[in-house]
Design a protein around this motif. Sequence first.
Motif, PDB file in Angstrom:
ATOM      1  N   PHE A 144      -8.697 -16.341   2.658  1.00  0.00           N
ATOM      2  CA  PHE A 144      -8.106 -15.137   1.620  1.00  0.00           C
ATOM      3  C   PHE A 144      -9.086 -13.389   2.522  1.00  0.00           C
ATOM      4  N   ALA A 145     -10.957 -13.761   3.002  1.00  0.00           N
ATOM      5  CA  ALA A 145     -11.184 -12.660   3.890  1.00  0.00           C
ATOM      6  C   ALA A 145      -9.973 -12.023   4.707  1.00  0.00           C
ATOM      7  N   GLN A 146      -8.738 -13.505   5.356  1.00  0.00           N
ATOM      8  CA  GLN A 146      -8.171 -12.758   6.263  1.00  0.00           C
ATOM      9  C   GLN A 146      -6.973 -11.544   5.664  1.00  0.00           C
ATOM     10  N   VAL A 147      -6.782 -12.529   4.560  1.00  0.00           N
ATOM     11  CA  VAL A 147      -5.472 -11.187   3.597  1.00  0.00           C
ATOM     12  C   VAL A 147      -6.236  -9.937   3.290  1.00  0.00           C
ATOM     13  N   LEU A 148      -7.664  -9.946   3.144  1.00  0.00           N
ATOM     14  CA  LEU A 148      -8.092  -8.505   3.159  1.00  0.00           C
ATOM     15  C   LEU A 148      -7.868  -7.942   4.303  1.00  0.00           C
ATOM     16  N   LEU A 149      -8.206  -8.244   5.156  1.00  0.00           N
ATOM     17  CA  LEU A 149      -8.476  -7.401   6.480  1.00  0.00           C
ATOM     18  C   LEU A 149      -6.989  -7.013   6.940  1.00  0.00           C
ATOM     19  N   SER A 150      -5.841  -8.471   6.787  1.00  0.00           N
ATOM     20  CA  SER A 150      -4.169  -7.674   7.377  1.00  0.00           C
ATOM     21  C   SER A 150      -3.608  -6.708   6.463  1.00  0.00           C
ATOM     22  N   ALA A 151      -4.202  -7.174   5.088  1.00  0.00           N
ATOM     23  CA  ALA A 151      -3.181  -6.242   4.335  1.00  0.00           C
ATOM     24  C   ALA A 151      -3.804  -4.922   4.856  1.00  0.00           C
ATOM     25  N   ASP A 152      -5.134  -4.952   4.977  1.00  0.00           N
ATOM     26  CA  ASP A 152      -6.196  -3.253   4.470  1.00  0.00           C
ATOM     27  C   ASP A 152      -5.539  -2.833   6.285  1.00  0.00           C
ATOM     28  N   TYR A 153      -5.437  -3.685   7.428  1.00  0.00           N
ATOM     29  CA  TYR A 153      -4.459  -3.332   8.512  1.00  0.00           C
ATOM     30  C   TYR A 153      -2.902  -2.509   8.655  1.00  0.00           C
ATOM     31  N   ALA A 154      -2.038  -3.579   7.576  1.00  0.00           N
ATOM     32  CA  ALA A 154      -0.781  -3.406   7.313  1.00  0.00           C
ATOM     33  C   ALA A 154      -0.527  -1.831   6.915  1.00  0.00           C
ATOM     34  N   ARG A 196      -9.176   9.760   2.436  1.00  0.00           N
ATOM     35  CA  ARG A 196      -9.561   8.546   2.554  1.00  0.00           C
ATOM     36  C   ARG A 196      -7.855   7.506   1.820  1.00  0.00           C
ATOM     37  N   TRP A 197      -8.160   6.164   2.080  1.00  0.00           N
ATOM     38  CA  TRP A 197      -7.075   5.734   1.397  1.00  0.00           C
ATOM     39  C   TRP A 197      -7.997   3.843   0.842  1.00  0.00           C
ATOM     40  N   TRP A 198      -7.542   3.742   0.055  1.00  0.00           N
ATOM     41  CA  TRP A 198      -7.933   2.020  -0.471  1.00  0.00           C
ATOM     42  C   TRP A 198      -7.140   1.145  -1.750  1.00  0.00           C
ATOM     43  N   MET A 199      -7.397  -0.012  -1.409  1.00  0.00           N
ATOM     44  CA  MET A 199      -6.715  -0.440  -2.279  1.00  0.00           C
ATOM     45  C   MET A 199      -7.889  -1.572  -3.684  1.00  0.00           C
ATOM     46  N   ALA A 200      -7.799  -1.251  -4.690  1.00  0.00           N
ATOM     47  CA  ALA A 200      -8.685  -1.621  -5.506  1.00  0.00           C
ATOM     48  C   ALA A 200      -7.641  -2.100  -7.558  1.00  0.00           C
ATOM     49  N   ARG A 253      -1.812  -4.940 -10.825  1.00  0.00           N
ATOM     50  CA  ARG A 253      -2.773  -5.397 -10.193  1.00  0.00           C
ATOM     51  C   ARG A 253      -3.498  -4.329  -8.840  1.00  0.00           C
ATOM     52  N   ILE A 254      -2.577  -3.503  -9.072  1.00  0.00           N
ATOM     53  CA  ILE A 254      -3.308  -2.577  -7.173  1.00  0.00           C
ATOM     54  C   ILE A 254      -2.453  -1.130  -7.485  1.00  0.00           C
ATOM     55  N   ARG A 255      -3.416  -0.695  -7.480  1.00  0.00           N
ATOM     56  CA  ARG A 255      -3.473   0.521  -6.958  1.00  0.00           C
ATOM     57  C   ARG A 255      -4.271   1.091  -5.608  1.00  0.00           C
ATOM     58  N   THR A 256      -3.361   2.376  -4.994  1.00  0.00           N
ATOM     59  CA  THR A 256      -3.895   2.419  -3.811  1.00  0.00           C
ATOM     60  C   THR A 256      -5.047   4.372  -4.310  1.00  0.00           C
ATOM     61  N   LEU A 257      -5.629   4.426  -4.315  1.00  0.00           N
ATOM     62  CA  LEU A 257      -6.485   5.119  -4.238  1.00  0.00           C
ATOM     63  C   LEU A 257      -7.036   6.392  -3.269  1.00  0.00           C
ATOM     64  N   ILE A 317      -7.334  17.731  11.470  1.00  0.00           N
ATOM     65  CA  ILE A 317      -8.535  16.785  11.793  1.00  0.00           C
ATOM     66  C   ILE A 317      -8.468  16.315  10.046  1.00  0.00           C
ATOM     67  N   VAL A 318      -8.015  14.849  11.065  1.00  0.00           N
ATOM     68  CA  VAL A 318      -7.493  14.123   9.511  1.00  0.00           C
ATOM     69  C   VAL A 318      -8.681  12.770  10.119  1.00  0.00           C
ATOM     70  N   SER A 319      -9.452  12.770   9.111  1.00  0.00           N
ATOM     71  CA  SER A 319      -9.749  11.252   9.366  1.00  0.00           C
ATOM     72  C   SER A 319      -9.430   9.891   7.799  1.00  0.00           C
ATOM     73  N   VAL A 320      -8.788   9.180   8.588  1.00  0.00           N
ATOM     74  CA  VAL A 320      -8.205   8.536   7.807  1.00  0.00           C
ATOM     75  C   VAL A 320      -8.795   7.034   7.582  1.00  0.00           C
ATOM     76  N   SER A 321      -8.950   6.520   6.552  1.00  0.00           N
ATOM     77  CA  SER A 321      -9.737   5.391   5.886  1.00  0.00           C
ATOM     78  C   SER A 321      -9.120   4.448   5.176  1.00  0.00           C
ATOM     79  N   GLY A 322      -9.113   3.142   5.447  1.00  0.00           N
ATOM     80  CA  GLY A 322      -8.628   2.342   3.836  1.00  0.00           C
ATOM     81  C   GLY A 322      -9.195   1.057   4.032  1.00  0.00           C
ATOM     82  N   GLY A 323      -9.099   0.065   3.007  1.00  0.00           N
ATOM     83  CA  GLY A 323      -9.722  -0.981   2.614  1.00  0.00           C
ATOM     84  C   GLY A 323      -9.096  -1.800   1.401  1.00  0.00           C
TER      85      GLY A 323
END
Length: 486
Positions: free
Chosen positions: A264-274, A310-314, A335-339, A445-451
């Motif tokens: 489960f945790a590995q899926v979260l990490l891999s999706a964030d990576y992708a 900054r982007w994250w999936m929630a 189910r999932i929205r990118t914010l 100057i751009v800082s890109v975040s994900g999660g």
Amino acid sequence: MSHSVGSSVLQSIRPAAALVVLLGVLSGAAGAQGIAAIQNISSTPFVTGITPIIGSRGAVGGVVVDADGVVGRVEQDELDQLRDRWNQLSDSIDGATNVETGFRVISLAGLDRALSECLDNGKPISPSMAFLAGLRRIEYVFAVPPGDGMQHGDVFLAGPGGPWKANEAGEVVGVADGRAVLRLDDLMDALRRGTLPEGTLREGVPINDRQISCSIEPTAAGLRQFARVQARLRSFNRQAVGAMESAIGPQQVLIRGIDPDSHFAQVLLSADYAMKRLAMGLEAAPIDSLPSYMQLLQQHNDRNQLSSPRWWMASDYEPLRCTTDRLGWQIRGRRIRTLTQDSLLTAEGTRKTLDQENQLAQQWADAMTNRFDELSIALPIFAELSNCFDLAVFGALMAREGLAVRADCQFNVLGDASRLQGPRYRVPTSIPSVASTIRGRRGWIVSVSGGVSIDAWTVAGQTATDDGIAAVRTQAVQGAGQRWWW
């Protein structure tokens, strides 16, 4: 902001060029692969009975973790071996020849008994159990007390399902649509977590808000060092890129609310990576109408982009529908929205949240949200993520509503990690920074975040009554037979 996690940094050195430092980007074809169920060698019946054991490391979504916790990439030959092994097993997978249905029903009590029988008799868990008879989405949850058309109490899961196969990347997906199927190990982790009392310690951290999240974040020291290095740079070249990579240093991986060594945790990490790879253009989106954020910047290079999006999936669910007696439930929504939210990397190496909207960042977030279902077929890691969201909501619903108690059933195996546990992965702790470049008339100057952030407990608490679900529940009960699925 707690939702947005991870960071990459884009820094202009001169008007003709810009630099992207992306956290934990995997290079090569293997890094772009979807989820691959290469498991660590284990003595548990769950692993040895179900999963082809390829190599000495577990991998999900093209991501592997070494003995030091550093994230790396899966070698292509390992993926090839995994795919070939699944294909060899496909003829023996019970349920692989089933017809496609929009209403696959899983009896959790029946599954629990079947698992218990396997364990008691020293038999391996079947692939059909491991992949929940090909269920690809949870749309309904039904609690069925004894005497309500059933001899024993039960809880049903229902949604589309059918035969499955291994795709080119060794991922187990539905034959009908290529969506990743749900997994038993993820179900067990979500169900067990949902029953934890509020304030319970996991890895020494109280679970007070009950959220599940994954973050990839630079260290405070790394950001300060980066700010010092960028202030001294006067030219843009390969040495400058390397200096920035070294300045940021390894990013820390933080997983909250779920066991970090779980699938489960590995899926979260891999999706964030992708998501990061797609945003920064280091992997071309396999579908139309999803340009990278870098492409959007290039198309609008007359703008002076000084912000750090900054982007994250929630979680993005509609209120759950339920019958008046609260025994029948329908899970609805996207189910999932990118914010997204904007911030600025200061000269001191800190981030300052900005009030104004970054229209390009919002455009990319909206595109990611609107094309998510299509993207999930092309990159099954996102379908895996959606499945984990559904399972987290199911676990929270079971706990909030006490559905197992109301159905007068208990899960001796599904609820007990001492009896059966899914494969364990090495815990990821850090990801190296990698840089790439783009060209433009202006600098940014751009800082890109994900999660990823799953607020399942809140989702499970937002409900609306709909007694029309009772007819669907009756249909599920009428289909029950000798098998644990139908």
